[in-house]
Design an enzyme around this catalytic site. Structure first.
Site, PDB file in Angstrom:
ATOM      1  N   HIS A   1      -6.822  -3.470   9.310  1.00  0.00           N
ATOM      2  CA  HIS A   1      -6.915  -4.367   8.157  1.00  0.00           C
ATOM      3  C   HIS A   1      -5.828  -3.945   7.178  1.00  0.00           C
ATOM      4  CE1 HIS A   1      -8.886  -7.158   5.358  1.00  0.00           C
ATOM      5  NE2 HIS A   1      -8.351  -6.347   4.460  1.00  0.00           N
ATOM      6  N   CYS A   2      -4.967  -4.882   6.816  1.00  0.00           N
ATOM      7  CA  CYS A   2      -3.847  -4.547   5.936  1.00  0.00           C
ATOM      8  C   CYS A   2      -4.084  -5.132   4.549  1.00  0.00           C
ATOM      9  CB  CYS A   2      -2.540  -5.076   6.517  1.00  0.00           C
ATOM     10  SG  CYS A   2      -1.147  -4.795   5.406  1.00  0.00           S
TER      11      CYS A   2
END
Ligand SMILES: [Zn+2]
Ligand SMILES: [Zn+2]
Length: 333
Positions: free
Chosen positions: A156-157
């Site tokens: 998850h960025c």
């Protein structure tokens, strides 16, 4: 030598009731097709705004401090065009990475009817995510920020306020590549500008006062260096992931060693959408249409289970799943 697995042991339950599939009902308001995907996460939204602000700051310094005041018309026009094109592609890739569904598994599909319709055979299992009440296909992981299971989730960025998964990895790779390129381009231009100003009169090389010019350029230098290092490392890691057909989570877990990997070129083509062409670098051209999941994709083989006379074998995922590292593997001895 026997390897001691580090992740949770899970029992293989024979009874489908263990999953409590009757409690799983599809959400009443499922997202209609064509609705924009957007994660409502304060931290992610703030990071995405900061990303845009930093690109716009670089744009401002490049244009108004370096290129427009320059008397070399050809130098200004060529560099201005290249920088603006790369910055536009970087921001477009950012939008596409943020607003594309990374490959979310439908919520609440772990219903009794659905599990029964899969007609599990001995040695087969389905994995259920207790948080989304959905059956997780192979290589899907639950993201606690997106609150969904994401197919082929890499990580998850927060910078793109989204998960990087099967459907948006191309945009994320392009985003890191274009940011690295504009950072490098800005650093080269700052270098030339400093050289030019040292040779000439400082008051003539910018429309701002010399101290303001120096501060703006040093800040751009700092920003460019930081982002060049960060995004090129990220770009390299992503390209390596695609070529080895191994996501970031799988690399951390080393869990897919038993999985047959596809050839590296096939994996690259699948991610970028078809044979090599300029479309690979175009954030407006999507990767190959995500394949709809067939019954086979929901079921996983648990060949190591010794006693598999029962035809309905279902397991439940551990309730403690972390954002980027969950234990989604049946552990065998
Ligand atoms: Zn989930
Ligand atoms: Zn996520």
């Amino acid at each position: 030598m026997m390897l001691i697995p580090t992740h949770h042991f899970r029992g293989i339950e024979r009874k489908p009731e263990y999953l409590q599939p009757e409690k799983c009902i599809p959400p009443p308001h499922s997202r209609p097709a064509g609705t924009m995907w957007f994660i409502r996460d304060g931290c992610g939204i703030a990071c995405a705004i900061v990303t845009w602000f930093l690109v716009l700051y670089a744009e401002f310094v490049v244009l108004f401090v370096m290129l427009i005041p320059s008397r070399d018309y050809v130098y200004s026009v060529i560099n201005g065009l290249v920088f603006n094109l790369l910055a536009f592609l970087a921001l477009a890739s950012h939008c596409r990475a943020m607003l594309t569904d990374p490959g979310a598994v439908p919520k609440g599909n772990a219903t009794k009817e659905f599990i029964e319709s899969l007609q599990l055979k001995p040695g087969q299992a389905v994995y259920k995510c207790p948080k989304c009440c959905s059956i997780k296909p192979d290589r899907a992981h639950h993201c606690s920020v997106c609150k969904r299971c994401i197919r082929k989730m890499d990580h998850h960025c927060p910078w793109v306020n989204n998960c990087v998964g099967e459907n948006n990895q191309k945009y994320f790779v392009l985003f890191t590549m274009y940011i690295a390129l504009i950072s490098l381009h800005a650093l080269i231009m700052v270098g030339f500008h400093f050289l030019h100003c040292f040779e000439e009169d400082w008051t003539k090389c910018s429309s701002f006062s010399p101290p303001t010019t120096v501060i703006l350029l040093i800040l751009l230098c700092f920003e460019g260096l930081l982002f060049l290092i960060f995004t090129s490392v990220m770009f390299g890691t992503q390209v390596h992931s695609i070529c080895t057909d191994e996501t970031g989570i799988e690399r951390l877990q080393r869990k897919n060693q038993r999985r047959q990997r596809r050839g590296s070129w096939k994996s690259v083509k699948e991610t970028f959408g078809g044979a090599f062409s300029l479309h690979w670098f175009n954030p407006f051209s999507g990767p190959s249409h995500p394949k709809p999941l067939s019954d086979r994709d929901w079921v996983r083989q648990v060949s190591s289970v010794s006693d598999t006379e029962n035809t309905e074998t279902t397991t439940e995922e551990p309730s403690e799943e972390r954002k980027d590292l969950d234990s989604a593997e049946v552990v065998d001895e």
